[in-house]
Enzyme design. Structure first.
Site, PDB file in Angstrom:
ATOM      1  N   GLU A  47       0.827  -1.197   0.000  1.00 44.95           N
ATOM      2  CA  GLU A  47       0.000   0.000   0.000  1.00 44.95           C
ATOM      3  C   GLU A  47       0.874   1.266   0.000  1.00 44.95           C
ATOM      4  OE1 GLU A  47      -3.281   0.439  -0.401  1.00 44.95           O
ATOM      5  OE2 GLU A  47      -2.746   2.553  -0.372  1.00 44.95           O
ATOM      6  N   THR A  76      -5.643   1.179  -5.584  1.00 44.30           N
ATOM      7  CA  THR A  76      -5.156  -0.201  -5.435  1.00 44.30           C
ATOM      8  C   THR A  76      -5.779  -1.119  -6.483  1.00 44.30           C
ATOM      9  OG1 THR A  76      -5.110   0.148  -3.045  1.00 44.30           O
ATOM     10  CG2 THR A  76      -4.775  -2.095  -3.813  1.00 44.30           C
TER      11      THR A  76
HETATM   12  C1  GP9 Z   1      -8.541  -1.128   0.434  1.00 41.45           C
HETATM   13  C2  GP9 Z   1      -7.119  -0.951   0.077  1.00 41.45           C
HETATM   14  C3  GP9 Z   1      -6.768   0.490  -0.081  1.00 41.45           C
HETATM   15  O1  GP9 Z   1      -8.963  -2.438   0.456  1.00 41.45           O
HETATM   16  O2  GP9 Z   1      -6.789  -1.704  -1.045  1.00 41.45           O
HETATM   17  O3  GP9 Z   1      -7.325   1.020  -1.197  1.00 41.45           O
HETATM   18  P1  GP9 Z   1      -6.860   2.373  -1.900  1.00 41.45           P
HETATM   19  O4  GP9 Z   1      -7.549   3.487  -1.189  1.00 41.45           O
HETATM   20  O5  GP9 Z   1      -5.388   2.515  -1.818  1.00 41.45           O
HETATM   21  O6  GP9 Z   1      -7.315   2.173  -3.283  1.00 41.45           O
HETATM   22 MN    MN Z   2      -3.684   1.491  -2.339  1.00 40.72          MN
END
Ligand code: GP9
Ligand code: MN
Length: 410
Positions: free
Chosen positions: A38, A80
């Protein structure tokens, strides 16, 4: 109609780089661990804050891995989920909205589906609600066998922060599932702790937040450091459980974490002004390919998330042949050495094109727009073709893939 697909087929054929034969099949039938970090940007790699390493584990892993320091995220509003879309399809996400929501029922040639033909089991591990980003629906379209979502984890107040389960317990609790997984497997882990607003309790802070005017950037270093430690422990546990040796590891950042709102603090940290040229370069995310037993090597090729799939397939020795996808093997000598951003910006070996201006990469100086023009046309063409595939659900007209039985819906 089906005729548009022929133009696209010709385009991808003409732009196909011959995969690096030395790498073909070096990870044949190995388990695959994809770890999507992340908000992890490349500028923290091999870097320090107040004298402390920010990613000590990744830095040491890089020494025994292929590391790509010129690798870019190519995500749009789907964040993501867009990076997942790039990974599984080697198609671009959409110019607006999230393709995971808008086109989850299309026919796709997703990696999990294609690997099934080579005997792979596939699973995603992510401790969030299964419907976030419409993942449950999209994962079916991509062919995932199982999604270990939040309900697969024991989540308490103590082991959660911010968006939910902390990365440490997330990896630890995943081990039990991995132990019983059919082999070979393709697994994808999506971390969560290093998500805006980057909060972490003091007891979990291995390095303290920094001291600039941006609390966001200050906390970012601390949560990145936390995730780095969580992955270190994960690798140790995998070794203990005998899951390391027969596996390969693809680690990458999903997208930026620090937006342009924090340019002042970023410029204080990096010691240089954050111009549009710098902002484009800050879209670098780390890519580390770790194959146990292989020596470390830095590969300078300019590329992006679109290239992950063909790179992984070549390592596994599975030929994508005449399938439709836009990336190329990052180990290939014929790689275009360029990355296209979702907003039409791009970066090549020599130039950066962003906000309608062309920059010389070596100097960061603005240069004649004509120098960027040929790449600009190609970028527009490529994004357009990728968008056409999604808007027209064109892969339903095209089920050629390596002679394998790819599921085509409808
Ligand atoms: C949520 C995580 C974060 O499940 O994948 O999402 P993002 O805000 O970075 O798209
Ligand atoms: Mn993300």
């Amino acid at each position: 109609d089906g005729s548009e697909i022929v133009d696209i087929e010709n385009y991808v054929k003409a732009n196909r780089a011959q995969p690096n034969e030395k790498m073909t099949g070096i990870a044949k039938r190995k388990n695959v661990f994809v770890i999507s970090f992340e908000s992890l940007q490349d500028f923290v790699i091999n870097n320090t804050v107040d004298g402390e390493a920010i990613t000590p584990f990744l830095n040491s892993l890089i020494k025994e891995s292929y590391y790509f320091p010129n690798f870019y995220h190519q995500t749009g509003q789907g964040k993501t989920s867009d990076s997942e879309f790039l990974l599984e399809n080697s198609l671009y996400p959409l110019p607006s909205g999230a393709v995971f929501f808008t086109h989850s029922q299309n026919a796709y040639h997703g990696t999990p589906n294609q690997l099934k033909e080579s005997g792979y089991y596939s699973a995603v591990f992510h401790a969030n609600n299964k419907s976030f980003w419409n993942r449950d629906v999209m994962y079916d379209s991509l062919g995932y066998d199982h999604f270990y979502d939040v309900d697969s984890y024991s989540v308490t107040e103590e082991n959660s922060i911010g968006w939910g389960l902390k990365d440490g317990p997330f990896f630890e609790q995943s081990i039990e599932y991995l132990k019983h997984m059919p082999k070979p497997f393709y697994s994808k882990f999506i971390t969560l702790t290093n998500h805006f607003p980057f909060t972490l309790e003091e007891e979990d802070q291995i390095i303290p937040p920094w001291t600039s005017s941006s609390g966001t950037l200050n906390r970012y270093f601390t949560t990145v450091r936390y995730t780095d430690e969580a992955v270190k422990n994960f690798f140790e546990r995998l070794k203990e459980e005998g899951l390391y040796e027969d596996s390969i590891f693809i680690l990458y950042g999903d997208h930026y974490g620090i937006s342009e709102n924090h340019n002042k603090a970023m410029s204080q940290y990096l010691g240089r002004e954050i111009t549009p040229f710098e902002s484009a370069q800050l879209q670098k995310v780390p890519l580390i390919i770790h194959i146990p037993g292989q020596k470390g090597k830095v590969i300078e090729t300019v590329g992006g998330q679109i290239d992950l799939k063909p790179t992984i397939f070549n390592l596994l020795g599975i030929d994508l042949k005449d399938d439709i996808y836009f990336g190329n093997d990052l180990f290939s000598k014929e790689h275009s050495n360029a990355a296209v951003f979702r907003d039409g910006s791009f970066i090549t070996k020599d130039f950066v094109y962003t906000k309608d201006l062309c920059y010389e990469k070596a100097t960061g100086m603005e240069t004649d727009i004509e120098k960027c023009e040929p790449y600009k046309e190609k970028t527009e063409q490529e994004l357009h073709y990728s968008d056409r595939i999604i808007y027209g659900d064109l892969l339903r007209f095209f089920d050629k893939n390596n002679g394998t039985d790819v599921k085509v819906k409808k």
